[in-house]
Scaffold this motif. Structure first.
Motif, mmCIF file in Angstrom:
data_model
loop_
_atom_site.group_PDB
_atom_site.id
_atom_site.type_symbol
_atom_site.label_atom_id
_atom_site.label_comp_id
_atom_site.label_asym_id
_atom_site.label_seq_id
_atom_site.Cartn_x
_atom_site.Cartn_y
_atom_site.Cartn_z
ATOM 1 N N VAL A 1 -0.995 -5.984 70.496
ATOM 2 C CA VAL A 1 -0.110 -6.836 70.034
ATOM 3 C C VAL A 1 -0.161 -6.747 68.218
ATOM 4 N N ARG A 2 1.220 -6.039 68.054
ATOM 5 C CA ARG A 2 1.820 -6.141 66.530
ATOM 6 C C ARG A 2 2.950 -7.876 66.009
ATOM 7 N N PHE A 3 2.962 -7.258 64.801
ATOM 8 C CA PHE A 3 3.436 -9.217 64.368
ATOM 9 C C PHE A 3 4.667 -7.646 63.003
ATOM 10 N N ALA A 4 5.658 -8.117 63.765
ATOM 11 C CA ALA A 4 6.924 -8.006 62.673
ATOM 12 C C ALA A 4 7.395 -7.815 61.327
ATOM 13 N N PRO A 5 7.808 -8.047 60.494
ATOM 14 C CA PRO A 5 8.036 -8.595 59.225
ATOM 15 C C PRO A 5 8.687 -10.023 59.346
ATOM 16 N N ARG A 6 8.305 -10.295 58.398
ATOM 17 C CA ARG A 6 9.414 -11.589 58.941
ATOM 18 C C ARG A 6 10.208 -12.386 58.275
ATOM 19 N N THR B 1 14.109 -10.311 65.565
ATOM 20 C CA THR B 1 14.923 -9.891 66.876
ATOM 21 C C THR B 1 14.793 -7.964 66.776
ATOM 22 N N GLN B 2 16.077 -7.789 65.847
ATOM 23 C CA GLN B 2 15.650 -6.250 65.363
ATOM 24 C C GLN B 2 14.778 -4.965 65.479
ATOM 25 N N GLY B 3 14.418 -6.141 63.522
ATOM 26 C CA GLY B 3 12.089 -5.335 63.310
ATOM 27 C C GLY B 3 11.463 -5.564 64.504
ATOM 28 N N ALA B 4 11.109 -6.688 65.139
ATOM 29 C CA ALA B 4 10.209 -7.259 66.063
ATOM 30 C C ALA B 4 10.822 -5.667 67.477
ATOM 31 N N ALA B 5 11.864 -5.855 67.692
ATOM 32 C CA ALA B 5 12.304 -4.800 69.165
ATOM 33 C C ALA B 5 11.975 -3.300 68.499
ATOM 34 N N LEU C 1 9.733 0.331 70.934
ATOM 35 C CA LEU C 1 9.980 1.146 70.363
ATOM 36 C C LEU C 1 8.686 1.998 70.609
ATOM 37 N N ARG C 2 9.040 2.001 68.427
ATOM 38 C CA ARG C 2 8.104 2.843 68.601
ATOM 39 C C ARG C 2 6.815 3.226 68.881
ATOM 40 N N GLU C 3 6.353 1.721 68.350
ATOM 41 C CA GLU C 3 4.562 2.409 68.630
ATOM 42 C C GLU C 3 4.062 1.913 69.922
ATOM 43 N N PHE C 4 4.670 1.226 71.120
ATOM 44 C CA PHE C 4 4.645 1.409 72.428
ATOM 45 C C PHE C 4 5.572 2.008 73.762
ATOM 46 N N GLN C 5 5.503 3.208 73.211
ATOM 47 C CA GLN C 5 5.980 4.644 74.393
ATOM 48 C C GLN C 5 6.469 3.884 75.731
ATOM 49 N N LEU D 1 16.660 -6.302 78.173
ATOM 50 C CA LEU D 1 16.946 -4.842 77.933
ATOM 51 C C LEU D 1 16.208 -3.446 78.420
ATOM 52 N N THR D 2 16.317 -2.620 78.642
ATOM 53 C CA THR D 2 15.812 -1.316 78.892
ATOM 54 C C THR D 2 15.959 -1.029 77.451
ATOM 55 N N ARG D 3 14.948 0.264 77.531
ATOM 56 C CA ARG D 3 14.676 0.740 76.208
ATOM 57 C C ARG D 3 16.108 1.641 75.932
ATOM 58 N N GLN D 4 16.541 1.969 77.146
ATOM 59 C CA GLN D 4 17.669 3.066 77.205
ATOM 60 C C GLN D 4 18.426 1.799 76.212
ATOM 61 N N THR D 5 19.554 0.838 76.573
ATOM 62 C CA THR D 5 20.253 0.386 75.962
ATOM 63 C C THR D 5 20.237 -0.213 74.355
ATOM 64 N N LEU D 6 18.793 -1.145 74.446
ATOM 65 C CA LEU D 6 18.155 -1.255 73.475
ATOM 66 C C LEU D 6 17.827 -0.031 72.217
ATOM 67 N N SER D 7 17.729 1.097 72.414
ATOM 68 C CA SER D 7 17.789 1.733 71.356
ATOM 69 C C SER D 7 18.934 1.994 71.395
ATOM 70 N N ALA D 8 19.785 2.707 72.174
ATOM 71 C CA ALA D 8 20.921 2.682 71.972
ATOM 72 C C ALA D 8 21.910 2.119 71.011
ATOM 73 N N ILE D 9 21.390 0.259 70.530
ATOM 74 C CA ILE D 9 22.273 -0.345 69.958
ATOM 75 C C ILE D 9 21.548 -0.256 68.171
ATOM 76 N N LEU D 10 20.249 -0.524 68.688
ATOM 77 C CA LEU D 10 19.751 0.057 67.567
ATOM 78 C C LEU D 10 19.797 1.204 66.125
ATOM 79 N N ASP D 11 19.654 2.047 67.496
ATOM 80 C CA ASP D 11 20.276 3.558 66.526
ATOM 81 C C ASP D 11 22.053 4.101 66.723
ATOM 82 N N ASP D 12 22.845 2.856 67.333
ATOM 83 C CA ASP D 12 24.334 2.970 66.440
ATOM 84 C C ASP D 12 23.974 3.489 65.508
ATOM 85 N N PRO D 13 25.269 4.430 65.379
ATOM 86 C CA PRO D 13 25.516 5.191 63.821
ATOM 87 C C PRO D 13 25.997 3.947 62.991
ATOM 88 N N TYR D 14 27.115 3.076 63.977
ATOM 89 C CA TYR D 14 27.919 1.925 63.598
ATOM 90 C C TYR D 14 27.558 0.771 63.214
#
Length: 566
Positions: free
Chosen positions: A56-61, A75-79, A83-87, A187-200
């Motif tokens: 269990v982790r807690f995200a920035p509020r 949601t972005q912060g929790a996601a 993705l980083r801590e639960f591979q 969402l799948t890891r692939q789709t969610l990571s693509a949204i969060l890592d999008d250069p734009y």
């Protein structure tokens, strides 16, 4: 592979802890976001309560106010933490603290395992969604919304009006097509990571931060950019009323939730002990393995919305009562109105009651009192025969009479001597009304009165004027009632056919004809009476062509002839 759960919590922390432990017991890692508006003491106690669970982790509020960017940022912060801590997480499921798993968590894990590349997110263009409230569908993407709709409604409305006035329109970045849908996705890891890592991402975040209700459009729009396979639906059962507010599920919704076959449901009342016990602690309460299908209970919710917005036919709600055309039916059941029949026939009301077995009243809108059947002074629902009470609101009087006696058809007499102006349009526009009129029959009581002829002439002129205006209403293009009008002359020429037709329409069909017919008043000399009115300068035209030598034509004579309804 596993499923990671993001929980957005802002209240009912005892229930949120219970649900979090349920997820963790099935091997699902959790990242929990607690609204920044929650006091620090409450937050610390909640963190401490879950400190014994490893994954269990807690995200920035963030402050998560409805319709604002804070929900997306949370949601972005929790996601990102997920993705980083639960591979091993391959699907990320967004839920709230008021969500309740309806099926064993392992079933959800197995369901997603055989669909490793599928994103479950409701995502539709603004032109294809029916649920936008307040008229801001496309405009929520082309105007700016820096003010909270809930806390700064005045500034919100004024700023929208100003932008419309000056013709302001925002540029949608990179030509993306805005989509909308439920906030609760998987969402799948692939789709969610693509949204969060999008250069734009910074460009998208800046744009969506001023979109109205971005939590229902940010991920729904960007998922279309990266997803390999989208199932445009949510695995969470979430229903909304006609104002866009979520339905709350209580203990008595247990069977309804089981019928949905969904994995989760939202929004659950925190004190619904029976629901939490059935779905979290009762293995026998687990539903069968089947495809989630919230559509199975859509009919029930549609009926609930209709009941809330339209009410029951003929029963007026406070919210609709003052507004014409917003009622759900003027009355709740069919009823019959007879005009002129009790003037032309002797003992017409008892005869009609015997023929139909229905409640037959006299003149309900007579000036002196409401003439209820059998001389009653009070009817169902404590309706009084007082003319003063009735005339205070004659429409409500009639609607209440029909409602209070539902299951029993009501029939009553009507005529130009009654309080016509207050009720005639109401009856004429009521699809439940069956109106049968013998025009000019009001002259029969005058003919038999043996009064001063000057007084008779004066009253005849007044009654004819009133009935003439009333017939114009009944012949209007606006009427919805079923209306039949006969002149007195054409009715007495062959009275059996219209009488049988009326009885058949009420629903009492008799293929052998009427076993008993009402006795018609003796009209000997009636033609001369009408001629005398003409001679005095009053032209009685509503009776039809009634020659001076016209005599009585009794329906008893017609009864001797074979008669079949065709």
């Amino acid at each position: 592979m596993s499923v990671g759960i993001i929980m957005l919590v802002h209240t009912a922390f005892g229930r949120a802890e219970q649900v979090a432990r349920h997820w963790a017991a099935s091997g699902c890692p959790l990242v929990i976001h607690v609204d920044k508006a929650v006091p620090r003491k409450t937050y610390n106690a909640f963190v401490k309560a879950l400190s014994d669970i490893e994954d269990v982790r807690f995200a920035p509020r963030h402050r998560c106010e409805w319709g604002t960017w804070g929900l997306v940022a949370a949601t972005q912060g929790a996601a990102e933490i997920m993705l980083r801590e639960f591979q091993t997480v391959r699907h990320v499921y967004l839920a709230s603290g008021s969500c309740l798993p309806l099926r064993p968590v392992q079933e959800l894990i197995d369901y997603l395992a055989v669909r490793p590349n599928t994103d479950f997110i409701e995502s539709a263009t603004t032109a294809d969604v029916p649920w936008t409230i307040g008229g801001l569908d496309q405009e929520r993407f082309t105007l700016r919304f820096p003010f909270s709709w809930r806390n700064h409604r005045y500034l919100f409305d004024k700023y929208v009006a100003l932008q419309r006035l000056v013709g302001f329109k925002r540029h949608i970045p990179n030509g993306i097509v805005p989509h909308m849908g439920s906030q609760w996705w998987c969402l799948t890891r692939q789709t969610l990571s693509a949204i969060l890592d999008d250069p734009y991402r910074r460009v998208y975040d800046r744009y969506f931060s001023k979109v109205w209700i971005p939590d229902e459009s940010y991920f729904q729009t960007l998922a279309r950019q990266y997803s390999r396979q989208i199932e445009s639906r949510s695995l969470t059962l979430s229903k909304f009323d006609y104002q866009g507010k979520p339905h709350i599920f209580y203990d008595d919704h247990l069977q309804l939730l089981r019928r949905s076959d969904c994995f989760l449901a939202r929004k659950i009342w925190p004190f619904a002990d029976r629901l939490y016990e059935a779905f979290l602690t009762d293995p026998a309460g687990a539903m069968k393995r089947t495809e989630p299908n919230p559509g199975k209970i859509d009919r029930i919710f549609a009926k609930a919305v209709e009941r809330r917005t339209r009410g029951r036919p003929g029963l007026y709600m406070q919210s609709r009562f003052p507004v014409e055309t917003r009622e759900n039916g003027l009355t709740c059941a069919p009823y019959s109105v007879f005009q002129g029949f009790s003037d032309l026939f002797e003992n017409f009301e008892p005869w009609l009651a015997r023929m139909t077995g229905m409640r037959v009243h006299g003149h309900l809108f007579a000036p002196e009192r409401a003439e209820f059947s059998d001389g009653q002074t009070v009817m169902n629902g404590a309706l009084s025969d007082s003319a003063a009470l009735r005339d205070y609101n004659p429409r409500a009087f009639l609607a209440s009479l029909i409602w209070n006696t539902r299951g029993e058809r009501q029939c009553f007499q009507f005529g130009p001597r009654d309080m016509i102006e207050d009720i005639e349009w109401y009856i004429a526009k009521d699809p439940n009304a069956q109106v049968s009129v013998i025009s000019g029959a009001w002259a029969v009581p005058l003919f038999k009165s043996n009064g001063n002829f000057a007084d008779i002439r004066r009253e005849a002129a007044l009654l004819q004027q009133v009935e003439s205006q009333h017939l114009k209403v009944l012949r209007s293009s606006w009427i919805k009632a079923r209306v039949r009008i006969w002149t007195m002359a054409e009715f007495i020429e062959a009275p059996m056919e219209p009488l049988q037709t009326i009885i058949d329409e009420i629903g009492q069909q008799n293929l052998r004809g009427l076993a008993e017919v009402p006795r018609m008043s003796d009209l000997t000399g009636f033609g001369q009476f009408l001629q005398n009115l003409k001679n005095q300068g009053m032209h009685p035209y509503l009776m039809g062509d009634f020659p001076v030598e016209q005599g009585t034509h009794s329906p008893q004579q017609d009864a001797r002839k074979p008669y079949l309804v065709r």
